[in-house]
Design a protein around this motif. Sequence first.
Motif, PDB file in Angstrom:
ATOM      1  N   ALA A  82       0.828  -1.215   0.000  1.00  0.00           N
ATOM      2  CA  ALA A  82       0.000   0.000   0.000  1.00  0.00           C
ATOM      3  C   ALA A  82       0.856   1.256   0.000  1.00  0.00           C
ATOM      4  CB  ALA A  82      -0.947  -0.013   1.198  1.00  0.00           C
ATOM      5  N   TRP A  83       1.890   1.310   0.880  1.00  0.00           N
ATOM      6  CA  TRP A  83       2.684   2.542   0.889  1.00  0.00           C
ATOM      7  C   TRP A  83       3.572   2.638  -0.349  1.00  0.00           C
ATOM      8  CZ3 TRP A  83       7.852   2.718   0.652  1.00  0.00           C
ATOM      9  CH2 TRP A  83       8.616   1.709   1.242  1.00  0.00           C
ATOM     10  N   LEU A  84       4.033   1.499  -0.891  1.00  0.00           N
ATOM     11  CA  LEU A  84       4.811   1.541  -2.135  1.00  0.00           C
ATOM     12  C   LEU A  84       3.967   2.096  -3.286  1.00  0.00           C
ATOM     13  CD1 LEU A  84       6.740  -1.836  -1.870  1.00  0.00           C
ATOM     14  CD2 LEU A  84       7.790   0.434  -1.958  1.00  0.00           C
ATOM     15  N   CYS A  85       2.698   1.705  -3.346  1.00  0.00           N
ATOM     16  CA  CYS A  85       1.794   2.238  -4.372  1.00  0.00           C
ATOM     17  C   CYS A  85       1.600   3.741  -4.181  1.00  0.00           C
ATOM     18  CB  CYS A  85       0.450   1.520  -4.325  1.00  0.00           C
ATOM     19  SG  CYS A  85       0.493  -0.182  -4.926  1.00  0.00           S
ATOM     20  N   GLU A  86       1.419   4.168  -2.940  1.00  0.00           N
ATOM     21  CA  GLU A  86       1.186   5.581  -2.647  1.00  0.00           C
ATOM     22  C   GLU A  86       2.422   6.432  -2.954  1.00  0.00           C
ATOM     23  OE1 GLU A  86      -0.815   8.954  -1.731  1.00  0.00           O
ATOM     24  OE2 GLU A  86      -1.690   6.947  -1.849  1.00  0.00           O
ATOM     25  N   VAL A  87       3.585   5.969  -2.520  1.00  0.00           N
ATOM     26  CA  VAL A  87       4.811   6.760  -2.684  1.00  0.00           C
ATOM     27  C   VAL A  87       5.300   6.764  -4.126  1.00  0.00           C
ATOM     28  CG1 VAL A  87       7.271   6.837  -2.071  1.00  0.00           C
ATOM     29  CG2 VAL A  87       5.555   6.540  -0.280  1.00  0.00           C
ATOM     30  N   PHE A  88       5.311   5.598  -4.784  1.00  0.00           N
ATOM     31  CA  PHE A  88       5.914   5.492  -6.107  1.00  0.00           C
ATOM     32  C   PHE A  88       4.916   5.384  -7.255  1.00  0.00           C
ATOM     33  CE2 PHE A  88       9.304   3.624  -3.307  1.00  0.00           C
ATOM     34  CZ  PHE A  88      10.163   4.708  -3.404  1.00  0.00           C
ATOM     35  N   GLY A  89       3.615   5.332  -6.958  1.00  0.00           N
ATOM     36  CA  GLY A  89       2.627   5.226  -8.021  1.00  0.00           C
ATOM     37  C   GLY A  89       2.572   3.853  -8.659  1.00  0.00           C
ATOM     38  N   TRP A  90       3.023   2.841  -7.935  1.00  0.00           N
ATOM     39  CA  TRP A  90       3.021   1.475  -8.455  1.00  0.00           C
ATOM     40  C   TRP A  90       1.650   0.843  -8.290  1.00  0.00           C
ATOM     41  CZ3 TRP A  90       8.141  -0.477  -5.811  1.00  0.00           C
ATOM     42  CH2 TRP A  90       9.229   0.155  -6.434  1.00  0.00           C
ATOM     43  N   GLU A  91       1.505  -0.362  -8.833  1.00  0.00           N
ATOM     44  CA  GLU A  91       0.261  -1.113  -8.738  1.00  0.00           C
ATOM     45  C   GLU A  91       0.533  -2.509  -8.216  1.00  0.00           C
ATOM     46  OE1 GLU A  91      -1.783  -1.112 -12.462  1.00  0.00           O
ATOM     47  OE2 GLU A  91      -1.899   1.067 -12.544  1.00  0.00           O
ATOM     48  N   ILE A  92      -0.465  -3.091  -7.585  1.00  0.00           N
ATOM     49  CA  ILE A  92      -0.358  -4.491  -7.169  1.00  0.00           C
ATOM     50  C   ILE A  92      -0.611  -5.349  -8.393  1.00  0.00           C
ATOM     51  CG2 ILE A  92      -1.400  -6.312  -5.756  1.00  0.00           C
ATOM     52  CD1 ILE A  92      -1.950  -4.100  -3.649  1.00  0.00           C
ATOM     53  N   ARG A  93       0.361  -6.191  -8.718  1.00  0.00           N
ATOM     54  CA  ARG A  93       0.272  -7.058  -9.883  1.00  0.00           C
ATOM     55  C   ARG A  93      -0.349  -8.409  -9.557  1.00  0.00           C
ATOM     56  NH1 ARG A  93       5.479  -6.746 -13.564  1.00  0.00           N
ATOM     57  NH2 ARG A  93       5.053  -8.958 -13.447  1.00  0.00           N
ATOM     58  N   TRP A  94      -0.145  -8.880  -8.320  1.00  0.00           N
ATOM     59  CA  TRP A  94      -0.643 -10.194  -7.925  1.00  0.00           C
ATOM     60  C   TRP A  94      -0.501 -10.324  -6.420  1.00  0.00           C
ATOM     61  CZ3 TRP A  94       1.746 -14.326  -5.441  1.00  0.00           C
ATOM     62  CH2 TRP A  94       1.026 -15.520  -5.416  1.00  0.00           C
ATOM     63  N   ALA A  95      -1.365 -11.107  -5.804  1.00  0.00           N
ATOM     64  CA  ALA A  95      -1.250 -11.429  -4.391  1.00  0.00           C
ATOM     65  C   ALA A  95      -1.820 -12.822  -4.181  1.00  0.00           C
ATOM     66  CB  ALA A  95      -2.005 -10.415  -3.534  1.00  0.00           C
ATOM     67  N   GLY A  96      -1.167 -13.595  -3.293  1.00  0.00           N
ATOM     68  CA  GLY A  96      -1.705 -14.919  -3.025  1.00  0.00           C
ATOM     69  C   GLY A  96      -0.770 -15.797  -2.227  1.00  0.00           C
ATOM     70  N   PRO A  97      -1.139 -17.087  -2.121  1.00  0.00           N
ATOM     71  CA  PRO A  97      -0.352 -18.044  -1.353  1.00  0.00           C
ATOM     72  C   PRO A  97       1.063 -18.179  -1.908  1.00  0.00           C
ATOM     73  CG  PRO A  97      -2.472 -18.984  -2.005  1.00  0.00           C
ATOM     74  CD  PRO A  97      -2.318 -17.681  -2.731  1.00  0.00           C
ATOM     75  N   ALA A  98       2.002 -18.453  -1.019  1.00  0.00           N
ATOM     76  CA  ALA A  98       3.400 -18.576  -1.420  1.00  0.00           C
ATOM     77  C   ALA A  98       4.027 -19.803  -0.752  1.00  0.00           C
ATOM     78  CB  ALA A  98       4.160 -17.304  -1.052  1.00  0.00           C
ATOM     79  N   ILE A  99       5.291 -19.982  -0.989  1.00  0.00           N
ATOM     80  CA  ILE A  99       6.036 -21.128  -0.515  1.00  0.00           C
ATOM     81  C   ILE A  99       5.876 -21.347   0.996  1.00  0.00           C
ATOM     82  CG2 ILE A  99       8.170 -19.815  -0.211  1.00  0.00           C
ATOM     83  CD1 ILE A  99       9.689 -22.302  -1.251  1.00  0.00           C
ATOM     84  N   SER A 100       5.787 -22.589   1.382  1.00  0.00           N
ATOM     85  CA  SER A 100       5.751 -23.008   2.790  1.00  0.00           C
ATOM     86  C   SER A 100       4.610 -22.378   3.586  1.00  0.00           C
ATOM     87  CB  SER A 100       7.096 -22.709   3.468  1.00  0.00           C
ATOM     88  OG  SER A 100       8.143 -23.376   2.803  1.00  0.00           O
ATOM     89  N   GLY A 101       3.465 -22.178   2.951  1.00  0.00           N
ATOM     90  CA  GLY A 101       2.314 -21.632   3.652  1.00  0.00           C
ATOM     91  C   GLY A 101       2.350 -20.134   3.842  1.00  0.00           C
ATOM     92  N   GLY A 102       3.262 -19.455   3.183  1.00  0.00           N
ATOM     93  CA  GLY A 102       3.376 -18.006   3.303  1.00  0.00           C
ATOM     94  C   GLY A 102       2.416 -17.268   2.392  1.00  0.00           C
TER      95      GLY A 102
END
Length: 127
Positions: free
Chosen positions: A20-40
């Motif tokens: 969220a703060w990276l999007c606010e500060v740099f104008g970036w966008e979330i490209r993907w979010a979800g489950p990751a390795i080892s239950g992360g």
Amino acid sequence: MTSHLEHANFTVSDPDATAAWLCEVFGWEIRWAGPAISGGYTVHVGTPAGYLALYRPANPLQPGDDSYTRLGGLNHVGVVVEDLDTTEARVKAAGFLPHNHADYEPGRRFYFDDGDGIEFEVVAYDD
């Protein structure tokens, strides 16, 4: 064939908050979010050309030692911006303290540490 950096992967305490703060500060966008390795859980945030993968393991971790004094440490992440002053105001509004301002060829820059202790270098190059 020219190579370019596609992404870097960091372990952070809260991927959604960091994204969220990276999007606010740099104008970036979330490209993907979800489950990751080892239950992360991971959030990819950036531009179509590259991104930061923000990973949180299933079990919380404690901050490590200073990265500049350990082999293989991440020392800082450099981000190029068009308007350094506007970006610095956004960094402050996000609750971070800019430090180590420098003005030397080929550009101006400052640094700040995020809530997980990751140091960012923000630079604007002279045209």
